[in-house]
Design an enzyme around this catalytic site. Structure first.
Site, mmCIF file in Angstrom:
data_model
loop_
_atom_site.group_PDB
_atom_site.id
_atom_site.type_symbol
_atom_site.label_atom_id
_atom_site.label_comp_id
_atom_site.label_asym_id
_atom_site.label_seq_id
_atom_site.Cartn_x
_atom_site.Cartn_y
_atom_site.Cartn_z
ATOM 1 N N GLU A 40 0.880 -1.174 0.000
ATOM 2 C CA GLU A 40 0.000 0.000 0.000
ATOM 3 C C GLU A 40 0.918 1.224 0.000
ATOM 4 O O GLU A 40 1.763 1.348 0.885
ATOM 5 C CB GLU A 40 -0.859 -0.029 1.262
ATOM 6 C CG GLU A 40 -2.006 0.937 1.217
ATOM 7 C CD GLU A 40 -2.859 0.871 2.489
ATOM 8 O OE1 GLU A 40 -3.602 1.824 2.721
ATOM 9 O OE2 GLU A 40 -2.763 -0.124 3.242
ATOM 10 N N ARG A 265 4.490 -13.007 9.857
ATOM 11 C CA ARG A 265 5.182 -11.724 9.714
ATOM 12 C C ARG A 265 6.541 -11.778 10.373
ATOM 13 O O ARG A 265 6.737 -12.525 11.327
ATOM 14 C CB ARG A 265 4.407 -10.634 10.473
ATOM 15 C CG ARG A 265 3.224 -10.092 9.818
ATOM 16 C CD ARG A 265 2.583 -9.059 10.734
ATOM 17 N NE ARG A 265 2.826 -7.707 10.260
ATOM 18 C CZ ARG A 265 2.157 -7.139 9.272
ATOM 19 N NH1 ARG A 265 1.228 -7.795 8.636
ATOM 20 N NH2 ARG A 265 2.420 -5.907 8.897
ATOM 21 N N LYS A 275 3.696 1.017 9.763
ATOM 22 C CA LYS A 275 3.927 2.264 9.026
ATOM 23 C C LYS A 275 3.375 3.467 9.778
ATOM 24 O O LYS A 275 3.941 4.551 9.711
ATOM 25 C CB LYS A 275 3.299 2.171 7.640
ATOM 26 C CG LYS A 275 4.213 1.477 6.656
ATOM 27 C CD LYS A 275 3.620 1.446 5.273
ATOM 28 C CE LYS A 275 2.616 0.334 5.154
ATOM 29 N NZ LYS A 275 2.247 0.025 3.762
HETATM 30 P P1 ATP Z 1 1.372 -1.643 8.051
HETATM 31 O O1 ATP Z 1 0.334 -2.347 8.868
HETATM 32 O O2 ATP Z 1 2.618 -1.327 8.771
HETATM 33 O O3 ATP Z 1 0.847 -0.501 7.266
HETATM 34 P P2 ATP Z 1 0.974 -3.453 5.944
HETATM 35 O O4 ATP Z 1 1.066 -4.898 6.166
HETATM 36 O O5 ATP Z 1 -0.389 -2.865 5.853
HETATM 37 O O6 ATP Z 1 1.858 -2.723 7.013
HETATM 38 P P3 ATP Z 1 1.437 -3.276 3.165
HETATM 39 O O7 ATP Z 1 2.022 -2.171 2.385
HETATM 40 O O8 ATP Z 1 -0.003 -3.551 3.006
HETATM 41 O O9 ATP Z 1 1.789 -3.014 4.684
HETATM 42 O O10 ATP Z 1 2.286 -4.589 2.953
HETATM 43 C C1 ATP Z 1 2.601 -5.146 1.705
HETATM 44 C C2 ATP Z 1 2.915 -6.595 1.891
HETATM 45 O O11 ATP Z 1 4.000 -6.746 2.814
HETATM 46 C C3 ATP Z 1 1.737 -7.352 2.468
HETATM 47 O O12 ATP Z 1 1.570 -8.540 1.727
HETATM 48 C C4 ATP Z 1 2.140 -7.634 3.885
HETATM 49 O O13 ATP Z 1 1.607 -8.835 4.320
HETATM 50 C C5 ATP Z 1 3.653 -7.682 3.803
HETATM 51 N N1 ATP Z 1 4.267 -7.311 5.087
HETATM 52 C C6 ATP Z 1 4.091 -6.157 5.769
HETATM 53 N N2 ATP Z 1 4.741 -6.180 6.951
HETATM 54 C C7 ATP Z 1 5.363 -7.394 7.012
HETATM 55 C C8 ATP Z 1 6.199 -8.038 7.980
HETATM 56 N N3 ATP Z 1 6.524 -7.441 9.125
HETATM 57 N N4 ATP Z 1 6.654 -9.277 7.703
HETATM 58 C C9 ATP Z 1 6.336 -9.886 6.543
HETATM 59 N N5 ATP Z 1 5.563 -9.336 5.598
HETATM 60 C C10 ATP Z 1 5.069 -8.109 5.816
HETATM 61 MG MG MG Z 2 -1.856 -3.119 4.448
#
Ligand code: ATP
Ligand code: MG
Length: 560
Positions: A40, A265, A275
């Site tokens: 995102e 994760r 984020k």
């Molecule tokens: P946040 O909650 O911090 O905004 P997010 O998971 O919503 O993080 P995205 O940009 O949606 O962030 O993530 C893109 C991809 O990266 C998704 O498939 C997510 O599952 C993966 N991802 C994000 N954080 C992690 C993590 N700590 N370990 C493994 N994969 C991750």
């Molecule tokens: Mg997300």
């Protein structure tokens, strides 16, 4: 189909599933493996994303398949081209490429809308006029089904209302489109989830074209299906949403049926990975930006001196499983050290200098030493280092009254080597009025050129690093420690800002570098002998005024 390549990424449970799926008789028999990475664009990528990138792109590589990059921009808030550009730069830097398969989820808004009409016409979705508060009040509980008085409204009525929702006739929150699945399901995600909501908000790409936006759980499977994704790899929090993912796939008229597989994760101690929290650190001025070298962001790690190889090795070593785990930051450092040990030139720099005068070395005389750049790799060559009467050494390498077992310089103490140059013996020091040592005095043994005395006597003191005052360059050096002193600042309910480590950044000015370092360009990494691995800070360095970041210390605190 090409053989899978196990040299790239070791086999894990996801690959076991994929093997079954592409084997004869499997759901994707004979097909190419096709994955995607769907960030995102509301922030910079962090080390947790690096794991997901490793899993998504690495799995595609292993199977000689494809991996798409898709900006998951279905939510119209807080998205920015700055983030879109940075995400692409970071993935390329990590060593992965999506070729021409770069997509935006928002490009599919029209198709998502058409699929929603299709669901309404099939009696599988309806417009519900419960307010968000009423909807949660009517959610029911484990023993009681959810309710909606609008569930059985005529198809034509839902279709008409949905079209008018799109046309902008209703305010935010007035109604939603809900999938008609099962109000009594034990999985609350299936209790007729909302799949469209009204949001009169500009979108960074589609502008004011839409005032209804699809919900993630509805949009994501459609994005995957439209792109021909075979395996949609995501993190564990989506496991309970998989039945909804499958429901959408099974009830729209898209021929491709992707399969979602979830993995744990990555968490790291002494840092935060959400984020929202990273943004708060930037906006609150607690760090200098998303690329502050203390941040767990890819750009922060890059500026800190991390290498793509170290980050990939870290991801590989952590493995992929369903068990949530928090990895020690010291393990990430360990991976960097292993990589830099092989590739970084050894050089000399003095961070907290004190003058050293070789009193029996003639004033105005100078000589050069050729010092090899890497003790174990002759192919890295050597460089010239000058030597004269006036040198700098680390202030802590001298003690006027040495503590027990002190192996460095003290008046009439042990003989020490100046690395690569001569053996010296300290004879005394000069102090200022306040009693601070401003100059250390020593005599050198002219018959020890290169560091070994001609008579073969044993040198009991340490080998200390030094730079020639006549040719030294000045630099600023930044030392980093954990951004958070608390090991788990990300834990639920914790005030993460209260966990910040006030000593996470130490700035040293007036450091002395050997002359070969004066005009170095990033991303060069060096081992400053006895001190650690350092890299040039390409943002704050100016011609003639270099700034170095300590990437990692030499001492490995990670216990295997
Ligand atoms: P946040 O909650 O911090 O905004 P997010 O998971 O919503 O993080 P995205 O940009 O949606 O962030 O993530 C893109 C991809 O990266 C998704 O498939 C997510 O599952 C993966 N991802 C994000 N954080 C992690 C993590 N700590 N370990 C493994 N994969 C991750
Ligand atoms: Mg997300």
């Amino acid at each position: 189909m090409a053989e899978k390549d196990n040299s790239l990424m070791s086999q894990n449970f996801i690959h076991d599933f994929i093997d079954e799926d592409i084997a004869e008789g499997g759901r994707y028999a004979g097909m190419e493996v096709h994955t995607r990475f769907p960030p995102e664009p509301n922030g910079y990528l962090h080390i947790g994303h690096a794991k997901a990138i490793y899993v998504d792109f690495g799995t595609a590589q292993k199977y000689h398949g494809l991996c798409n990059l898709r900006m998951d921009d279905t939510n119209p808030t807080k998205e920015d081209v700055e983030f879109v550009d940075a995400i692409q730069e970071d993935i390329h830097w990590l060593g992965y490429d999506w070729d021409d398969r770069f997509y935006y989820a928002s490009d599919y808004f029209e198709q998502m809308y058409q699929f929603a009409e299709e669901l309404i016409l099939a009696g599988k979705a309806y417009v519900c006029q419960l307010s968000p508060e009423e909807m949660s009040a009517n959610r029911g509980d484990v023993n009681t089904p959810a309710t909606s008085p609008y569930r059985n409204r005529p198809i034509e009525e839902s279709l008409d209302l949905f079209r008018r929702m799109r046309a902008g006739e209703f305010p935010d929150g007035a109604m939603t489109l809900r999938a008609k699945i099962d109000l009594a399901s034990g999985n609350f995600n299936l209790r007729d989830p909302a799949i469209y909501r009204i949001k009169h908000q500009r979108h960074h790409r589609t502008g004011d074209q839409w005032c209804i936006y699809p919900m993630y759980d509805y949009a994501h499977p459609i994005e995957d299906a439209l792109e021909g994704i075979t395996h949609s790899l995501c993190t564990l929090e989506f496991e309970d949403h998989r039945p909804l993912y499958d429901w959408v796939i099974d009830n729209i008229s898209c021929p491709n049926k992707p399969r979602q597989i979830e993995f744990a994760r990555l968490g790291i101690d002494h840092t935060v990975m959400s984020k929202r929290k990273l943004r708060a650190l930037v906006e609150g001025g607690f760090v200098s930006g998303w690329d502050d070298p203390r941040m767990p962001t890819i750009c922060g790690l890059r500026r800190r001196g991390y290498t793509p190889a170290a980050i990939r090795a870290f991801s590989e070593a952590n493995g992929v499983s369903k068990a949530a785990s928090t990895v020690e930051f010291s393990f990430l450092e360990h991976c960097l050290r292993e990589d830099l040990d092989k590739s970084a030139r050894r050089v000399m720099a003095v961070l907290r200098p004190v003058a050293l005068t070789i009193t029996n070395y003639p004033e105005g005389q100078s000589e050069s030493f050729s010092i090899e750049n890497h003790p174990k790799d002759p192919s890295m060559g050597s460089r010239t280092v000058t030597f004269s009467r006036h040198l700098y050494i680390e202030a802590e390498d001298f003690m006027e009254e040495p503590v027990k077992k002190y192996k460095r310089l003290s008046p009439n103490g042990l003989e020490c080597r100046l690395k690569g140059a001569y053996v010296i013996r300290c004879t005394g020091c000069v102090k200022d009025e306040a009693g601070n040592v401003v100059e250390v005095l020593a005599e050198y043994d002219p018959d020890s050129r290169g560091g070994d005395p001609a008579d073969g006597r044993k040198i009991k003191g340490a080998a200390i690093h030094w730079v020639d005052a006549a040719t030294a360059a000045d630099a600023e050096v930044r030392l980093y420690d954990d951004l958070f002193s608390d090991a788990a600042p990300d834990a639920a309910g914790k005030d993460f800002l209260a966990c910040l480590n006030p000593g996470s950044l130490e700035v040293l000015r007036g450091c002395k570098l050997e002359a070969s370092l004066a005009e170095t360009q990033a991303p060069a990494s060096f081992q400053f002998m006895r001190l650690g691995y350092f890299c040039v800070d390409n943002k704050d360095s100016k011609p003639g005024a270099p700034v170095f970041n300590r990437s990692v210390s030499l001492k490995d605190s990670f216990k295997k």
